[in-house]
Scaffold this motif. Structure first.
Motif, PDB file in Angstrom:
ATOM      1  N   PRO A 106      42.949  50.118  38.835  1.00  0.00           N
ATOM      2  CA  PRO A 106      43.692  49.427  39.887  1.00  0.00           C
ATOM      3  C   PRO A 106      45.191  49.722  39.814  1.00  0.00           C
ATOM      4  O   PRO A 106      45.778  49.703  38.730  1.00  0.00           O
ATOM      5  CB  PRO A 106      43.401  47.949  39.604  1.00  0.00           C
ATOM      6  CG  PRO A 106      42.057  47.967  38.941  1.00  0.00           C
ATOM      7  CD  PRO A 106      42.034  49.212  38.121  1.00  0.00           C
ATOM      8  N   LYS A 107      45.763  50.039  40.963  1.00  0.00           N
ATOM      9  CA  LYS A 107      47.183  50.385  41.121  1.00  0.00           C
ATOM     10  C   LYS A 107      47.564  51.632  40.314  1.00  0.00           C
ATOM     11  O   LYS A 107      48.740  51.911  40.110  1.00  0.00           O
ATOM     12  CB  LYS A 107      48.091  49.213  40.729  1.00  0.00           C
ATOM     13  CG  LYS A 107      47.780  47.898  41.459  1.00  0.00           C
ATOM     14  CD  LYS A 107      48.494  47.834  42.781  1.00  0.00           C
ATOM     15  CE  LYS A 107      48.028  46.708  43.689  1.00  0.00           C
ATOM     16  NZ  LYS A 107      48.330  45.374  43.312  1.00  0.00           N
ATOM     17  N   GLY A 108      46.576  52.345  39.826  1.00  0.00           N
ATOM     18  CA  GLY A 108      46.847  53.601  39.124  1.00  0.00           C
ATOM     19  C   GLY A 108      47.545  53.433  37.783  1.00  0.00           C
ATOM     20  O   GLY A 108      48.111  54.389  37.243  1.00  0.00           O
ATOM     21  N   ILE A 109      47.489  52.241  37.217  1.00  0.00           N
ATOM     22  CA  ILE A 109      48.176  51.997  35.938  1.00  0.00           C
ATOM     23  C   ILE A 109      47.157  52.050  34.803  1.00  0.00           C
ATOM     24  O   ILE A 109      46.125  51.372  34.846  1.00  0.00           O
ATOM     25  CB  ILE A 109      48.894  50.632  35.945  1.00  0.00           C
ATOM     26  CG1 ILE A 109      49.920  50.588  37.084  1.00  0.00           C
ATOM     27  CG2 ILE A 109      49.577  50.375  34.607  1.00  0.00           C
ATOM     28  CD1 ILE A 109      50.482  49.199  37.345  1.00  0.00           C
ATOM     29  N   HIS A 178      49.395  41.601  38.889  1.00  0.00           N
ATOM     30  CA  HIS A 178      49.658  42.774  39.729  1.00  0.00           C
ATOM     31  C   HIS A 178      48.414  43.645  39.909  1.00  0.00           C
ATOM     32  O   HIS A 178      48.186  44.209  40.979  1.00  0.00           O
ATOM     33  CB  HIS A 178      50.796  43.595  39.117  1.00  0.00           C
ATOM     34  CG  HIS A 178      51.137  44.819  39.890  1.00  0.00           C
ATOM     35  ND1 HIS A 178      51.670  44.762  41.162  1.00  0.00           N
ATOM     36  CD2 HIS A 178      51.005  46.143  39.596  1.00  0.00           C
ATOM     37  CE1 HIS A 178      51.856  45.990  41.609  1.00  0.00           C
ATOM     38  NE2 HIS A 178      51.463  46.848  40.675  1.00  0.00           N
ATOM     39  N   VAL A 179      47.618  43.752  38.855  1.00  0.00           N
ATOM     40  CA  VAL A 179      46.439  44.630  38.941  1.00  0.00           C
ATOM     41  C   VAL A 179      45.144  43.852  39.170  1.00  0.00           C
ATOM     42  O   VAL A 179      44.074  44.451  39.273  1.00  0.00           O
ATOM     43  CB  VAL A 179      46.301  45.511  37.668  1.00  0.00           C
ATOM     44  CG1 VAL A 179      47.435  46.519  37.594  1.00  0.00           C
ATOM     45  CG2 VAL A 179      46.256  44.651  36.407  1.00  0.00           C
ATOM     46  N   ASN A 180      45.262  42.531  39.229  1.00  0.00           N
ATOM     47  CA  ASN A 180      44.069  41.695  39.395  1.00  0.00           C
ATOM     48  C   ASN A 180      43.335  42.060  40.693  1.00  0.00           C
ATOM     49  O   ASN A 180      43.945  42.177  41.752  1.00  0.00           O
ATOM     50  CB  ASN A 180      44.498  40.225  39.425  1.00  0.00           C
ATOM     51  CG  ASN A 180      43.313  39.277  39.418  1.00  0.00           C
ATOM     52  OD1 ASN A 180      42.480  39.315  40.310  1.00  0.00           O
ATOM     53  ND2 ASN A 180      43.246  38.432  38.414  1.00  0.00           N
ATOM     54  N   SER A 401      53.998  47.566  32.241  1.00  0.00           N
ATOM     55  CA  SER A 401      53.937  48.307  33.500  1.00  0.00           C
ATOM     56  C   SER A 401      53.109  47.525  34.504  1.00  0.00           C
ATOM     57  O   SER A 401      51.890  47.423  34.383  1.00  0.00           O
ATOM     58  CB  SER A 401      53.311  49.684  33.265  1.00  0.00           C
ATOM     59  OG  SER A 401      54.046  50.391  32.295  1.00  0.00           O
ATOM     60  N   GLY A 402      53.802  46.942  35.445  1.00  0.00           N
ATOM     61  CA  GLY A 402      53.141  46.220  36.525  1.00  0.00           C
ATOM     62  C   GLY A 402      53.708  46.748  37.826  1.00  0.00           C
ATOM     63  O   GLY A 402      53.641  47.949  38.092  1.00  0.00           O
TER      64      GLY A 402
END
Lengths: 441, 237
Positions: A106-109, A178-180, A401-402
């Motif tokens: 998720p979110k590419g992180i 942020h990635v939830n 990193s968010g």
């Protein structure tokens, strides 16, 4: 230095509070689990605002590059095709997990929480010693120590302009949010007898995430749920897992894992849950890959690295191997597959026979080792029986990193409790200090 | 309703029980310690029989020492405190760090009392810490369901211990009334948690104020079976 403006005068009170609040870590010795207090030294490490500012830039740059590297090697592998990093350092690394290929988290992180270990040389230069992108631990200790120092020694904080580090839990929470992918945040712990259990439970308390074990979770139709005591289920959107990759999902990794969650990788692959940090990050914090991080920064970001690596040699390259074999007495050798201060040997401590054995081993297994110049990093003052002594210390900086990449204005300073020892790990008897980042004038 | 995992339900219930067990046994032990001052032989055998603890002690002195301080004796007061602390450690995020710290303080102080010649005085901070623990959970916990479970454990243990230790009937009935009040909340909201047969039996005991001495075993059995053991075991799987 005059330490009266630090919590030293109240060190006894601070240590009493640490005991009272159960600030401990677990250690297995001879098959027995023991919980012990993490020795705390009340003299903080102090980092100037200018120093921190430069360090911050370098850490953000490094972690951004490492995240791009992970994205690259689990998809196109351009950095390999372009000849920047040899294939052999990636695909046969123990940290490279084939089941993670083509999964975009998720979110590419990939590395949401990065623990970057640094040391400061005698001339003041900061060197990166190691990247920890899997489950870096330790932030809870300076976090709670600061709170307790402020309680026991408020004067120290009246008289110094120190960045408040008590925002770590909110940084962590916003990183999870942020990635939830929809649902609650949980912290997955292997349980009470894990070395870092204090940290797991403390972060759950401070972030509002629910502390769970594998038996509390299950996957249904590629969605991860937490089951509650009434038999109901609640969807989980982000898992801050504190168990290693290989134990995470017995259906994908080690089938004998008793602490993993069956099919969690399916939910992750379907984009229905964020796993923090992403599985497969071990390939990027492999000690062999460390050598290539400055090259990654140039390759992905087109920038010069702000922070330096310790001078490192890869016996894999003939030229480096020759140097290592010729200069083994003055180098430190590290086994790339080891961590926690294990698998580290100093050439200067070896007998002639041992040097000869090591030369043979390095020649035979050149991919397995790296060699580094010994950085004479600065000693820090440590209180020992009411007097100060000098001890080696490193710094673990935490980068989150968010929505953006941020460096926590603090960190875990670990020190050796033995004179002349460079090994600072808690599992090997090291202690810790708070890290003060001074505010700009 | 706050989300609570099955494992935590189990731990919350037993946390309440163990903290209360330590508190009640300490108080009752102090009464024996008081009688001991003038040199009279405290009837520790009867005390042990009342609380269903096997008599493994050689004499009064051995009982005073090991029953209180011996961590290797599973029935000792410190062993029960150790279990309370163990449950607290795995519940930090629910009960909050200040609450856990009071259990840690109770344990640290308890250990420091070993060998004392004035146990009732030196142990006062242990009791203070337990009082503070209860104040802290009531003030700091945000998950009210979790808090109710701890209090449920506490009220089960207290009613059980008061009856075992031969407290006056009115005091036992007060604790039974309190227990029924706590259990009623679960009967209304969470079917399956409470054994309804034993619950009705206990309500009858409390309402009719029956002879507790003559029916002691039966009432104890009902208290012990009140909370469905299967529920907790199943939830912990």
């Amino acid at each position: 230095m005059n330490y009266m403006n630090t919590p030293v005068a109240d060190a006894k009170a601070v240590n009493e509070l640490l005991a009272r609040y159960g600030v401990k870590f677990g250690i297995y010795k001879n098959g027995t689990f023991n919980e012990q207090l993490f020795p705390f030294d009340a003299i903080p490490r102090i980092i100037s605002a200018e120093d921190f500012s430069a360090m911050e830039k370098g850490l953000v740059q490094r972690v951004d590059a490492l995240n791009l590297f992970l994205k690259d090697i689990y998809s196109d592998g351009k950095i390999i095709k372009d000849g920047i990093i040899p294939e052999v350092f990636v695909y046969i690394s123990k940290g490279y997990l084939a089941p993670c290929a083509e999964i975009t988290p998720p979110k590419g992180i990939y590395s949401h929480i990065s623990g970057i270990d640094l040391v400061q040389a005698q001339d003041g230069t900061w060197y990166i010693l190691e990247d920890n992108l899997r489950i870096p631990s330790g932030a809870s200790y300076p976090l709670i120590a600061r709170e307790l120092c402020r309680m026991a020694s408020p004067g120290a904080f009246e008289n110094n302009r120190i960045a408040d580090n008590r925002n770590y839990a909110s940084l962590l929470r916003s990183t999870m949010d942020h990635v939830n992918c929809g649902g609650i945040n949980v912290i997955l712990t292997p349980g009470r007898y894990n070395a870092a259990y204090f940290e797991h439970s403390y972060f759950a308390e401070k972030t509002g995430a629910i502390l769970v074990q594998n038996s509390d979770l299950f996957v249904e139709n590629n969605i991860l749920y937490m089951k509650d005591y009434q038999g109901g289920k609640t969807r989980v959107g982000a898992v801050y897992r504190r168990i290693s990759d290989e134990y995470l999902d017995p259906m994908t990794f080690l089938p004998e894992s008793l602490i993993g969650v069956p099919h969690i990788m399916d939910a992750y692959r379907a984009g229905n849950v964020a796993i923090i940090n992403a599985p497969g990050n071990g390939v990027a914090d492999d000690k062999g890959i460390y050598y290539f991080v400055p090259k990654m920064i140039k390759y992905y970001l087109g920038e010069e690295p702000v922070l330096k690596n310790a001078p490192t040699y890869l016996p894999f390259y003939e030229e480096d191997r020759k140097y290592v074999l010729d200069n083994l007495e003055k180098l430190v050798i590290k086994d790339v597959s080891e961590a926690g201060g294990y698998g580290v040997v100093f050439g200067r401590d070896m007998t002639k026979e041992q040097l000869s054995d090591w030369r043979r081993l390095i020649t035979e297994q050149s991919r397995r080792f790296i060699a580094q110049e010994i950085i004479d990093f600065i000693d820090l003052d440590v209180m020992e029986n009411d007097r100060t002594v000098l001890r080696k210390a490193d710094l673990r900086a935490f980068v989150l990193s968010g929505e953006k990449t941020q460096v926590w204005a603090s960190g875990l300073t670990r020190f050796s409790r033995k004179a002349n020892s460079f090994v600072v790990n808690s599992s090997q008897g090291g202690g810790f200090k708070d890290t003060w980042v001074l505010l700009p004038e | 309703m706050g989300a609570i995992t099955g494992i935590n339900i189990n731990n919350l219930f037993w946390l309440g029980r163990y903290v209360e067990k330590v508190f009640t046994t300490l108080n009752s032990f102090f009464k024996y310690a008081d009688r001991f001052i003038e040199g009279g032989q405290a009837a520790y055998e009867k005390y042990l029989a009342d609380i269903n603890v096997p008599d493994i002690y050689e004499n009064s002195e051995d009982f005073f020492k090991r029953y209180v301080f011996d961590l290797s004796d599973p029935n000792s007061i410190i062993s029960n405190l150790d279990r309370a602390l163990g449950n607290g450690i795995v519940l930090r995020e629910e009960i909050k760090t200040p609450s856990l710290s009071y259990l840690q303080m109770a344990m640290d102080r308890f250990k420091a009392c070993e060998g004392t010649t004035k146990i009732r005085y030196d142990m006062l901070p242990v009791r203070d810490a337990i009082y503070a623990f209860w104040g802290s959970v009531d003030s700091n916990m945000t998950n009210m369901d979790a808090l109710r479970i701890i209090h449920l454990g506490k009220s089960v243990e207290r009613a059980d211990m008061y009856l075992r230790l031969g407290y006056p009937s009115e005091e036992v009935f007060t604790q039974l009334d309190n227990l029924i009040k706590h259990v009623s909340e679960f009967v209304d909201s969470d079917a399956g948690i409470v054994n309804s047969v034993t619950f009705e039996a206990l309500k009858y005991v409390a309402d009719s104020r029956i002879d507790l001495i003559g029916n002691r075993s039966l009432v104890l059995e009902n208290i012990e079976n009140l909370i469905e053991v299967n529920f907790f075991e199943a939830a912990a799987v």
